[in-house]
Design a protein around this motif. Sequence first.
Motif, PDB file in Angstrom:
ATOM      1  N   LEU A  38       0.828  -1.197   0.000  1.00  0.00           N
ATOM      2  CA  LEU A  38       0.000   0.000   0.000  1.00  0.00           C
ATOM      3  C   LEU A  38       0.861   1.245   0.000  1.00  0.00           C
ATOM      4  N   THR A  39       0.264   2.340  -0.455  1.00  0.00           N
ATOM      5  CA  THR A  39       0.950   3.628  -0.441  1.00  0.00           C
ATOM      6  C   THR A  39       0.005   4.687   0.107  1.00  0.00           C
ATOM      7  N   VAL A  40       0.535   5.518   0.986  1.00  0.00           N
ATOM      8  CA  VAL A  40      -0.193   6.648   1.550  1.00  0.00           C
ATOM      9  C   VAL A  40       0.487   7.925   1.063  1.00  0.00           C
ATOM     10  N   TYR A  41      -0.333   8.914   0.693  1.00  0.00           N
ATOM     11  CA  TYR A  41       0.199  10.141   0.118  1.00  0.00           C
ATOM     12  C   TYR A  41      -0.061  11.338   1.019  1.00  0.00           C
ATOM     13  N   CYS A  42       0.878  12.274   0.970  1.00  0.00           N
ATOM     14  CA  CYS A  42       0.791  13.501   1.756  1.00  0.00           C
ATOM     15  C   CYS A  42       1.195  14.646   0.831  1.00  0.00           C
ATOM     16  N   ASN A  43       0.259  15.557   0.558  1.00  0.00           N
ATOM     17  CA  ASN A  43       0.508  16.596  -0.428  1.00  0.00           C
ATOM     18  C   ASN A  43       0.224  17.991   0.113  1.00  0.00           C
ATOM     19  N   SER A  44       0.958  18.958  -0.390  1.00  0.00           N
ATOM     20  CA  SER A  44       0.754  20.346   0.009  1.00  0.00           C
ATOM     21  C   SER A  44       1.081  21.271  -1.155  1.00  0.00           C
ATOM     22  N   SER A  45       0.522  22.453  -1.115  1.00  0.00           N
ATOM     23  CA  SER A  45       0.897  23.479  -2.091  1.00  0.00           C
ATOM     24  C   SER A  45       2.059  24.317  -1.547  1.00  0.00           C
ATOM     25  N   SER A  46       2.415  24.075  -0.293  1.00  0.00           N
ATOM     26  CA  SER A  46       3.498  24.813   0.355  1.00  0.00           C
ATOM     27  C   SER A  46       4.770  23.978   0.401  1.00  0.00           C
ATOM     28  N   VAL A  47       5.891  24.653   0.427  1.00  0.00           N
ATOM     29  CA  VAL A  47       7.183  23.981   0.585  1.00  0.00           C
ATOM     30  C   VAL A  47       7.462  23.808   2.081  1.00  0.00           C
ATOM     31  N   PHE A  48       7.895  22.618   2.442  1.00  0.00           N
ATOM     32  CA  PHE A  48       8.273  22.348   3.824  1.00  0.00           C
ATOM     33  C   PHE A  48       9.764  22.046   3.894  1.00  0.00           C
ATOM     34  N   GLN A  85       5.823  27.802   9.659  1.00  0.00           N
ATOM     35  CA  GLN A  85       6.923  28.678   9.249  1.00  0.00           C
ATOM     36  C   GLN A  85       7.694  29.229  10.437  1.00  0.00           C
ATOM     37  N   ALA A  86       6.998  29.422  11.568  1.00  0.00           N
ATOM     38  CA  ALA A  86       7.669  29.938  12.759  1.00  0.00           C
ATOM     39  C   ALA A  86       8.460  28.854  13.481  1.00  0.00           C
ATOM     40  N   GLY A  87       8.221  27.603  13.119  1.00  0.00           N
ATOM     41  CA  GLY A  87       8.910  26.508  13.787  1.00  0.00           C
ATOM     42  C   GLY A  87       8.389  26.235  15.181  1.00  0.00           C
ATOM     43  N   THR A  88       7.196  26.764  15.495  1.00  0.00           N
ATOM     44  CA  THR A  88       6.674  26.625  16.851  1.00  0.00           C
ATOM     45  C   THR A  88       5.664  25.501  16.990  1.00  0.00           C
ATOM     46  N   ALA A  89       5.290  24.886  15.885  1.00  0.00           N
ATOM     47  CA  ALA A  89       4.281  23.832  15.974  1.00  0.00           C
ATOM     48  C   ALA A  89       4.351  22.939  14.753  1.00  0.00           C
ATOM     49  N   LEU A  90       3.773  21.760  14.884  1.00  0.00           N
ATOM     50  CA  LEU A  90       3.621  20.857  13.756  1.00  0.00           C
ATOM     51  C   LEU A  90       2.238  21.035  13.148  1.00  0.00           C
ATOM     52  N   ILE A  91       2.203  21.030  11.814  1.00  0.00           N
ATOM     53  CA  ILE A  91       0.948  21.001  11.071  1.00  0.00           C
ATOM     54  C   ILE A  91       0.766  19.552  10.636  1.00  0.00           C
ATOM     55  N   PHE A  92      -0.393  18.994  10.953  1.00  0.00           N
ATOM     56  CA  PHE A  92      -0.633  17.586  10.649  1.00  0.00           C
ATOM     57  C   PHE A  92      -1.633  17.430   9.512  1.00  0.00           C
ATOM     58  N   SER A 120      14.216  21.117  22.227  1.00  0.00           N
ATOM     59  CA  SER A 120      14.139  22.522  21.862  1.00  0.00           C
ATOM     60  C   SER A 120      13.261  22.642  20.633  1.00  0.00           C
ATOM     61  N   ARG A 121      13.051  23.877  20.173  1.00  0.00           N
ATOM     62  CA  ARG A 121      12.208  24.080  19.001  1.00  0.00           C
ATOM     63  C   ARG A 121      12.789  23.333  17.805  1.00  0.00           C
ATOM     64  N   ASN A 122      11.918  22.740  16.985  1.00  0.00           N
ATOM     65  CA  ASN A 122      12.290  22.012  15.773  1.00  0.00           C
ATOM     66  C   ASN A 122      12.927  20.658  16.028  1.00  0.00           C
ATOM     67  N   ASN A 123      13.072  20.275  17.302  1.00  0.00           N
ATOM     68  CA  ASN A 123      13.533  18.924  17.607  1.00  0.00           C
ATOM     69  C   ASN A 123      12.348  17.971  17.635  1.00  0.00           C
ATOM     70  N   GLU A 124      12.646  16.666  17.690  1.00  0.00           N
ATOM     71  CA  GLU A 124      11.587  15.662  17.722  1.00  0.00           C
ATOM     72  C   GLU A 124      10.654  15.900  18.908  1.00  0.00           C
ATOM     73  N   GLN A 125       9.366  15.859  18.627  1.00  0.00           N
ATOM     74  CA  GLN A 125       8.376  16.015  19.677  1.00  0.00           C
ATOM     75  C   GLN A 125       7.936  14.639  20.173  1.00  0.00           C
ATOM     76  N   PHE A 126       7.859  14.508  21.480  1.00  0.00           N
ATOM     77  CA  PHE A 126       7.404  13.276  22.125  1.00  0.00           C
ATOM     78  C   PHE A 126       6.029  13.562  22.735  1.00  0.00           C
ATOM     79  N   PHE A 127       5.084  12.734  22.373  1.00  0.00           N
ATOM     80  CA  PHE A 127       3.703  12.960  22.773  1.00  0.00           C
ATOM     81  C   PHE A 127       3.311  12.135  23.995  1.00  0.00           C
TER      82      PHE A 127
END
Lengths: 111, 113
Positions: free
Chosen positions: A19-29, A94-101, B97-104
């Motif tokens: 199987l294959t799962v796909y993850c697509n965006s219009s933004s560059v990560f 972009q701020a590096g403060t969170a993950l977008i899932f 720290s920021r941008n490091n692996e996150q553990f949930f």
Amino acid sequence: TQLLEQSPQFLSIQEGENLTVYCNSSSVFSSLQWYRQEPGEGPVLLVTVVTGGEVKKLKRLTFQFGDARKDSSLHITAAQPGDTGLYLCAGHNQAGTALIFGKGTTLSVSS
Amino acid sequence: GAGVSQSPSNKVTEKGKDVELRCDPISGHTALYWYRQSLGQGLEFLIYFQGNSAPDKSGLPSDRFSAERTGGSVSTLTIQRTQQEDSAVYLCASSFSRNNEQFFGPGTRLTVL
């Protein structure tokens, strides 16, 4: 707004299938990550892909990062019941403060 | 070593009540994150703490939601006047720290009746 679209949303297959799962965006990560989550637990990181065109293998799992760093795929060879779970792709905002899932792919492998 | 822990694991409350959810991050991790996971919406970022810096609150859905992190360690997410749409699993994560692996952590399942 950075968004990650995952497909398919649900996948139900027999043991031994691929199987294959796909993850697509219009933004560059700058990088994309793949997580696996089981019921009652938090997501666990499987892999991070960083370089455009990169391919990483983790046993029967193969991860690919698109050349333009806007998409990624997860391929599972000869799926097993133990692979059952929710697979999530994620990238840093972009701020590096969170993950977008992405919204995830629920995989069910039956024996 | 110990991972991220969250309490309670389950919380059932009545509409209009306030709730507090607790997160104990991995020792030594300076970054702490709260996410919400609900059916149909996936995992959504709520708030981010890094050391003594001002938190990034950009993901909080309304002013009923607030969070604090005391002493750079334990964090509490408070939801005031809960609504049925607040029902979800609230996940906490920490990283070195920021941008490091996150553990949930395992999450707190909140049900608002």
